[in-house]
Design a protein around this motif. Structure first.
Motif, PDB file in Angstrom:
ATOM      1  N   ALA A 220       6.510  49.558  -8.852  1.00 43.15           N
ATOM      2  CA  ALA A 220       7.435  48.881  -9.969  1.00 43.15           C
ATOM      3  C   ALA A 220       7.122  47.260  -9.959  1.00 43.15           C
ATOM      4  O   ALA A 220       7.814  46.585 -10.932  1.00 43.15           O
ATOM      5  N   GLN A 221       6.365  46.771  -9.889  1.00 44.38           N
ATOM      6  CA  GLN A 221       5.619  45.273  -9.854  1.00 44.38           C
ATOM      7  C   GLN A 221       3.793  45.321  -9.724  1.00 44.38           C
ATOM      8  O   GLN A 221       2.934  44.996  -9.059  1.00 44.38           O
ATOM      9  N   PRO A 222       3.278  45.716 -11.059  1.00 40.90           N
ATOM     10  CA  PRO A 222       2.937  46.385 -11.489  1.00 40.90           C
ATOM     11  C   PRO A 222       0.949  45.751 -11.841  1.00 40.90           C
ATOM     12  O   PRO A 222      -0.311  45.491 -11.297  1.00 40.90           O
ATOM     13  N   TRP A 223       2.048  44.163 -11.381  1.00 38.12           N
ATOM     14  CA  TRP A 223       0.810  42.705 -11.870  1.00 38.12           C
ATOM     15  C   TRP A 223       0.275  42.485 -10.434  1.00 38.12           C
ATOM     16  O   TRP A 223       0.133  41.241  -9.915  1.00 38.12           O
ATOM     17  N   LYS A 224       1.298  42.797  -9.116  1.00 37.44           N
ATOM     18  CA  LYS A 224       0.615  42.251  -7.572  1.00 37.44           C
ATOM     19  C   LYS A 224      -0.442  43.020  -7.162  1.00 37.44           C
ATOM     20  O   LYS A 224      -0.246  43.953  -7.680  1.00 37.44           O
TER      21      LYS A 224
END
Length: 293
Positions: A220-224
């Motif tokens: 859901a938050q691939p930048w994390k």
């Protein structure tokens, strides 16, 4: 350009930032498609007679003004966003950019008795360091050409640093020789939501696109950045690591790390495994609080 240094003549444009949006001239972000087609159709072509023949300077300027400029996107004159992080520009920054082009200084050579240009650049860098809340005596500072240039420089520094910690130097031995001396079989770049220029830079500095490893915390938050996965990768034998932290992923503005505690953990992991941290500042999420790191 005759009025470039006439501040009274430039005043209207320079003061636009402080005016209400309703009073500003409205510029189109994108030109009409027919203007793009028309400008493309009259560009020089190798099959044209006199393809490489010179033209009077006034004719060239008139061609650019009447045909090319109307077919360019106008995001710099507008508050609207246009892709690839080329949104509007502040009027003063636009004016300063024209000054830089007009004066055409060389800031790669420090000639203190011939030009103040290098002093100006150093002062600007010191102000940027202050804005980022780094140490006032931070020595490693320079301006680059943009995303790819900054990632090339960052990865080149990281490549040198991680191998120097193992007793080898790329600058002296070359990449292969340094890796052999250091007992390193792989240099990896650990990231999350890495910009495309990161992989491009990895190929330029000889690490290869395959060295870039995405370690997202979740789908859901691939930048994390998944710090547990980072820790596992850092522990792999025979591997030297560069950790590229997304400081504002370009599509979302999201940060790879959530808070100071995560930064502290990453710093500890990097120190423990002699890794290099490369902060990739893409863009900033407007609504995200900016903690002191």
């Amino acid at each position: 350009m005759s009025d470039l240094f006439d501040i009274d003549a430039q005043a209207v444009r320079l003061q636009q930032r402080d005016l209400p949006p309703s009073s500003l001239p409205q510029s189109q972000t994108l030109p009409p498609l027919e203007l793009i087609h028309a400008a493309s159709a009259i560009l020089p072509h190798p099959s044209d007679p006199g393809f490489l023949s010179g033209q009077p300077a006034t004719d060239v300027a008139r061609h650019i003004t009447e045909h090319i400029v109307p077919a360019l996107c106008g995001q710099s004159q507008s508050s609207r966003y246009f892709g690839f992080v080329t949104g509007g520009v502040l009027p003063l920054a636009e004016w300063a950019d024209n000054v830089v082009s007009h004066m055409d200084q060389n800031v790669q050579v420090h000639l203190p008795e011939q030009s103040v240009s290098t002093f100006v650049e150093n002062a600007a860098l010191q102000m940027l360091i202050g804005l980022l809340r780094l140490e006032s005596e931070w020595k490693g500072r320079t301006f680059t050409t943009g995303a790819t240039g900054s990632n090339v420089l960052g990865l080149a520094c990281g490549r040198e640093a991680v191998l120097q910690k193992k007793g080898a130097s790329v600058g002296e031995l070359g990449l292969l020789g340094a890796c052999v001396k250091a007992g390193v079989s792989e240099i990896q770049i650990l990231t999350s939501g890495g910009h495309s220029s990161l992989s491009k830079a990895a190929s330029v500095v000889g690490l290869g696109r395959a060295s870039v490893k995405e370690l997202p915390r979740n789908s859901a938050q691939p930048w994390k950045l998944d710090l547990d996965a980072v820790e596992r990768e850092l522990a792999r034998p025979g591997t030297a690591s560069i950790i590229a932290v997304s400081m504002g992923e370009v599509n979302t503005g999201g940060y790879a790390l959530d808070d100071v505690d995560e930064w502290k953990r990453l710093r500890q992991l990097a120190d423990r495994h002699d890794a290099w941290i490369h902060a990739d500042g893409g863009m900033f999420e407007p609504n995200m609080p900016k903690p002191r790191f």
